[in-house]
Design an enzyme around this catalytic site. Structure first.
Site, PDB file in Angstrom:
ATOM      1  N   TYR A  56       0.855  -1.192   0.000  1.00 41.31           N
ATOM      2  CA  TYR A  56       0.000   0.000   0.000  1.00 41.31           C
ATOM      3  C   TYR A  56       0.889   1.240   0.000  1.00 41.31           C
ATOM      4  O   TYR A  56       1.378   1.694   1.030  1.00 41.31           O
ATOM      5  CB  TYR A  56      -0.932   0.006   1.201  1.00 41.31           C
ATOM      6  CG  TYR A  56      -1.973  -1.100   1.198  1.00 41.31           C
ATOM      7  CD1 TYR A  56      -2.183  -1.897   0.073  1.00 41.31           C
ATOM      8  CD2 TYR A  56      -2.757  -1.346   2.319  1.00 41.31           C
ATOM      9  CE1 TYR A  56      -3.129  -2.908   0.068  1.00 41.31           C
ATOM     10  CE2 TYR A  56      -3.714  -2.342   2.324  1.00 41.31           C
ATOM     11  CZ  TYR A  56      -3.899  -3.122   1.205  1.00 41.31           C
ATOM     12  OH  TYR A  56      -4.841  -4.127   1.213  1.00 41.31           O
ATOM     13  N   HIS A 121      -1.114 -12.319   0.683  1.00 40.37           N
ATOM     14  CA  HIS A 121      -1.983 -11.383  -0.039  1.00 40.37           C
ATOM     15  C   HIS A 121      -2.657 -12.069  -1.219  1.00 40.37           C
ATOM     16  O   HIS A 121      -3.787 -11.726  -1.594  1.00 40.37           O
ATOM     17  CB  HIS A 121      -1.147 -10.194  -0.506  1.00 40.37           C
ATOM     18  CG  HIS A 121      -1.915  -8.924  -0.584  1.00 40.37           C
ATOM     19  ND1 HIS A 121      -1.338  -7.683  -0.457  1.00 40.37           N
ATOM     20  CD2 HIS A 121      -3.229  -8.676  -0.770  1.00 40.37           C
ATOM     21  CE1 HIS A 121      -2.257  -6.736  -0.574  1.00 40.37           C
ATOM     22  NE2 HIS A 121      -3.406  -7.310  -0.769  1.00 40.37           N
ATOM     23  N   SER A 200     -13.311  -3.759   0.761  1.00 34.96           N
ATOM     24  CA  SER A 200     -14.138  -2.928  -0.129  1.00 34.96           C
ATOM     25  C   SER A 200     -15.633  -3.104   0.175  1.00 34.96           C
ATOM     26  O   SER A 200     -16.446  -3.250  -0.743  1.00 34.96           O
ATOM     27  CB  SER A 200     -13.859  -3.243  -1.601  1.00 34.96           C
ATOM     28  OG  SER A 200     -12.538  -2.920  -1.940  1.00 34.96           O
ATOM     29  N   LEU A 202     -17.702  -0.973   1.016  1.00 36.57           N
ATOM     30  CA  LEU A 202     -18.459   0.188   0.546  1.00 36.57           C
ATOM     31  C   LEU A 202     -18.271   0.406  -0.955  1.00 36.57           C
ATOM     32  O   LEU A 202     -18.410   1.519  -1.468  1.00 36.57           O
ATOM     33  CB  LEU A 202     -18.056   1.440   1.332  1.00 36.57           C
ATOM     34  CG  LEU A 202     -18.324   1.343   2.843  1.00 36.57           C
ATOM     35  CD1 LEU A 202     -17.877   2.616   3.552  1.00 36.57           C
ATOM     36  CD2 LEU A 202     -19.797   1.065   3.124  1.00 36.57           C
ATOM     37  N   GLY A 205     -16.101   3.244  -2.639  1.00 35.72           N
ATOM     38  CA  GLY A 205     -16.600   4.605  -2.632  1.00 35.72           C
ATOM     39  C   GLY A 205     -17.976   4.792  -3.229  1.00 35.72           C
ATOM     40  O   GLY A 205     -18.584   5.858  -3.074  1.00 35.72           O
ATOM     41  N   GLY A 208     -21.388   5.683  -0.818  1.00 36.09           N
ATOM     42  CA  GLY A 208     -21.276   6.861   0.025  1.00 36.09           C
ATOM     43  C   GLY A 208     -22.576   7.636   0.042  1.00 36.09           C
ATOM     44  O   GLY A 208     -23.521   7.323  -0.691  1.00 36.09           O
TER      45      GLY A 208
END
Length: 324
Positions: A56, A121, A200, A202, A205, A208
């Site tokens: 990240y 991962h 993830s 949500l 994004g 929202g």
């Protein structure tokens, strides 16, 4: 903030965690001060579970978290990951040498001598699973990690790995617009006493309080669900859900998280943000109780499979296990 167990034998943690992917600038420019403020807001809201990874921002996320841990010294649970090797071409490496080296680098950035949870991962399919789980079990015995996890795997991989050494957590994408884990993975985790960590939750994004502007960042900008005509179709579908949440007096992201939490007490979603204001919109999700009528209306508005476009483009599918 309500709590849940991180796997059968893991610590009690907040029922919602914080995904720290965006601290590395993957979803747009950010600053260290902005990320530190978000971490402070996280702690104030009662969230004490942070999910990060070595890639990240190529160490940026872990470095910021490490600075925050050193200055605040909070009692938090940390999960990180390793396996990716930067290319070109990008590849997966689950060898003991690679996992150990990457874990040591992560610990140095975090300022820790251990992490509570360490994931592969992605799974390197050419390498025997028993070899990989053997490496992870040795890291547990040495006190470097509290437990191991796997990401983007199928139920049969979980069962095989768990038979070698008990798994703590599985992290796969799961949300109102990505429902594949309902076809066996959530159930397998429950049966084995493994935490299921939706990433993830949500919809990157999309869930929202305000409709998302079409992203141009490198990750979402090439993702099928964020390109036309899919993007407009998805915005239109989610607008109905957004209106439903408003009539109930709930924020859209908090409702989306409450929907996930209702799927089982072993689910611990990790919404990601770098902004304290965004975190404030969903931190109270554990206080929302959805009725049978609420669930029925949500299923009407956003039925399984409503999303237009695949969740990944072909170029984003490296080592992801697809089982349906």
């Amino acid at each position: 903030m309500k709590t849940r167990k991180l796997g059968q034998n893991g610590p009690e943690i907040s029922a919602i965690g914080l995904g720290a992917m965006s601290f590395g600038g993957i979803f747009g420019d950010t600053t260290e001060a902005e990320s530190l403020a978000c971490l402070d807001a996280m702690l104030e809201s009662g969230i004490n579970f942070i999910d990060t990874a070595n890639i990240y921002g190529m160490g940026i996320s872990e470095t910021i978290i490490g600075k925050w841990l050193a200055s605040r010294r909070p009692n938090v649970t940390i999960a990180t990951k390793a396996s990716f090797v930067a290319g070109p071409p990008r590849r997966i490496d689950n060898s003991e040498a690679h996992l150990r080296a990457e874990l040591e680098a992560s610990l140095k950035r975090l300022g820790r001598d251990h992490v509570e949870l360490f994931y592969i991962h992605r799974r390197e399919h050419a390498r025997p699973l028993a070899e990989v789980i053997g490496t992870l079990s040795r890291l547990i015995e040495e006190g470097k990690i509290g437990g191991y996890g796997m990401s983007e795997i199928a139920p049969d991989t979980l069962r095989a790995a768990h038979a070698i050494h008990p798994c703590t957590a599985v992290q796969n994408e799961y949300s109102l617009w990505t429902r594949q884990p309902e076809l066996g993975l959530i159930q397998a985790c429950k049966a084995l006493g493994v935490a299921f960590i939706p990433f993830s939750p949500l919809a990157r994004g999309m869930l929202g309080d305000r409709p998302l502007a079409q992203p141009s960042d490198g990750f979402r900008g090439q993702n099928p669900r964020f390109t036309e005509p899919n993007f407009t179709a998805n915005i239109h579908a989610i607008n109905g859900f957004r209106a439903f949440c408003a009539t109930r007096g709930w924020s859209t992201p908090a409702t989306a998280l409450a929907w996930i939490l209702a799927k089982g007490d072993h689910l611990i979603p990790i919404p990601g943000t770098r902004k304290a204001a965004h975190l404030a919109q969903w931190a109270q999700a554990t206080e929302i109780t959805l009725t049978a009528q609420d669930h029925a209306e949500i299923d009407r508005l956003l039925p399984p499979g409503f999303a237009a476009g695949d969740r990944y483009g072909d170029h984003q599918l490296l080592a992801i296990e697809r089982y349906c």
